[in-house]
Design an enzyme around this catalytic site. Structure first.
Site, PDB file in Angstrom:
ATOM      1  CE  LYS A  37      49.003  30.737 101.866  1.00 37.44           C
ATOM      2  NZ  LYS A  37      48.984  32.116 102.339  1.00 37.44           N
ATOM      3  CE1 TYR A 257      50.936  22.709  68.192  1.00 39.18           C
ATOM      4  CE2 TYR A 257      51.716  22.293  70.426  1.00 39.18           C
ATOM      5  CZ  TYR A 257      50.921  21.941  69.342  1.00 39.18           C
ATOM      6  OH  TYR A 257      50.129  20.834  69.415  1.00 39.18           O
TER       7      TYR A 257
END
Ligand SMILES: *Cc1c(COP(=O)(O)O)cnc(C)c1O
Length: 361
Positions: A37, A257
């Site tokens: 999956k 940042y």
């Protein structure tokens, strides 16, 4: 000037085959039915199923109908059982049958949908028994309702019963044994059906958990069964990215940042062309590190969309274009995940939509 490369995701299919063999031997005689999956946990469902089929796998698990259809198409005329964990609904039954997919029936309404879809004969399906996960599947009371009204199964052939372990990665968790006992009891009500309980971690709980078929995912793809590296499991995915620039970060200045990291000393820094848009978690973490030139180099400051920074103070090899290893044989996916406060599952399924793909061999 050095030509900068893109980030590079290498898939080692021989390592995948080696993990398949390791799981097969740990599971005793049980069939290994790979969970492919989520696009084979991010590594490419068609590619991994193709190799696993060559290694002998003949049953596969996907989550969605769409994944099942794509897998059926990629396997072509090679025979394989494809089990769809989402099960069947009135709207999906015809499409499941058309693509020769076997639903894992999760509830009485799903059984009704599969049963009423067929007008004649009996359509094969698996039955999901809930033994304590409380996510999908029928509880024992509901199974008794089902068996008390057999016309509900008039057109359904339960070829397999399965359940899913909630805590298999914690081997001494008491729920493991409880689920094993409940599964054994419920499965006995379907003596003709094959039985399947173990995921990757379940395989290593011992031979009682193997039954007829095991459904490993993560350990095929390089994650240890308990969320830490395991000597029996090899790295399958290697994610590398190039250094863009090498610079000095003076003592007392910050980087990135939010200025979350301030250098306590003059620091040599490499800026790497990889960030959260390549699937790396943004969360800065004190244990975050990247492998380069024979050692783990600490991450400095926040991961941004396209860039991250590492400390290469004692390293002379860093230069633009040199590749660092973010995940791979030197930075195992479990360790990289733990350092980022997540799991190998999440890290792998998010990897690098933008990376250049290489497949070995
Ligand atoms: C995803 C999944 C698996 C595979 O689990 P791993 O922990 O990756 O080995 C097995 N069974 C079910 C029902 C699943 O949803």
């Amino acid at each position: 000037m050095t030509d900068l490369q893109d980030a590079r995701l290498t898939i080692d299919l021989d390592a995948l085959a080696s993990n398949y063999a390791a799981l097969k031997s740990a599971a005793g005689g049980a069939e290994i039915a790979p969970a492919v999956k989520a696009d084979g946990y991010g590594l490419g469902a068609a590619r991994v199923a193709d190799r696993l089929w060559q290694e002998g796998a003949r049953s596969f698990y996907v989550a969605r109908l769409s994944e099942g259809r794509a897998l059926r198409a990629s396997l072509g005329d090679r025979p394989a059982d494809i089990h769809v964990l989402d099960g069947a609904t009135p709207g999906s039954a015809a499409a499941l049958e058309a693509a020769d997919l076997k639903p894992v029936l999760n509830s009485l309404p799903q059984i009704e949908a599969w049963n009423s879809h067929a007008r004649d004969g009996r359509r094969a399906a698996s039955l999901h028994i809930d033994t304590g996960m409380n996510r999908l599947g029928l509880r024992l009371e509901e199974i008794k309702v089902l068996l008390g009204a057999m016309d509900r199964l008039k057109h359904v052939e339960i070829v397999q019963v399965l359940s899913h372990l909630a805590c298999a990665d914690t081997p001494d968790h008491p729920l493991n044994r409880q689920q094993l006992e409940r599964f054994t009891e419920a499965a006995a009500l379907f003596p003709q059906a094959r039985r399947s309980l173990a995921n990757s971690a379940g395989i290593f709980l011992g031979p009682d958990y193997a039954f007829d078929q095991a459904r490993p995912g993560i350990s095929l793809y390089g994650g240890g069964p308990t969320g830490v590296p395991d000597a029996r499991i090899r790295a399958v995915a290697t994610l590398e990215a190039p250094i863009l620039q090498v610079r000095n970060l003076p003592r007392g200045e910050s980087i990135g940042y939010g200025a979350t990291y301030t250098a306590t000393d003059n620091t040599r820094v490499a800026i790497v062309a990889a960030g959260y848009a390549d699937g790396l978690p943004r969360a800065a973490h004190p244990r975050g590190a990247i492998w380069f030139d024979g050692a783990l180099r600490p991450l400095l400051g926040r991961v941004s969309m396209d860039l991250l920074a590492i400390d290469i103070t004692d390293c002379d090899a860093a230069r633009p274009g040199a590749m660092v290893e973010i995940i791979g044989p030197n930075r195992l996916v479990d360790d990289a995940a733990t350092a980022a406060g997540t799991t190998a599952y999440e890290l792998l399924t998010r990897i690098a939509p933008r990376a250049q793909l290489l497949v070995r061999p």
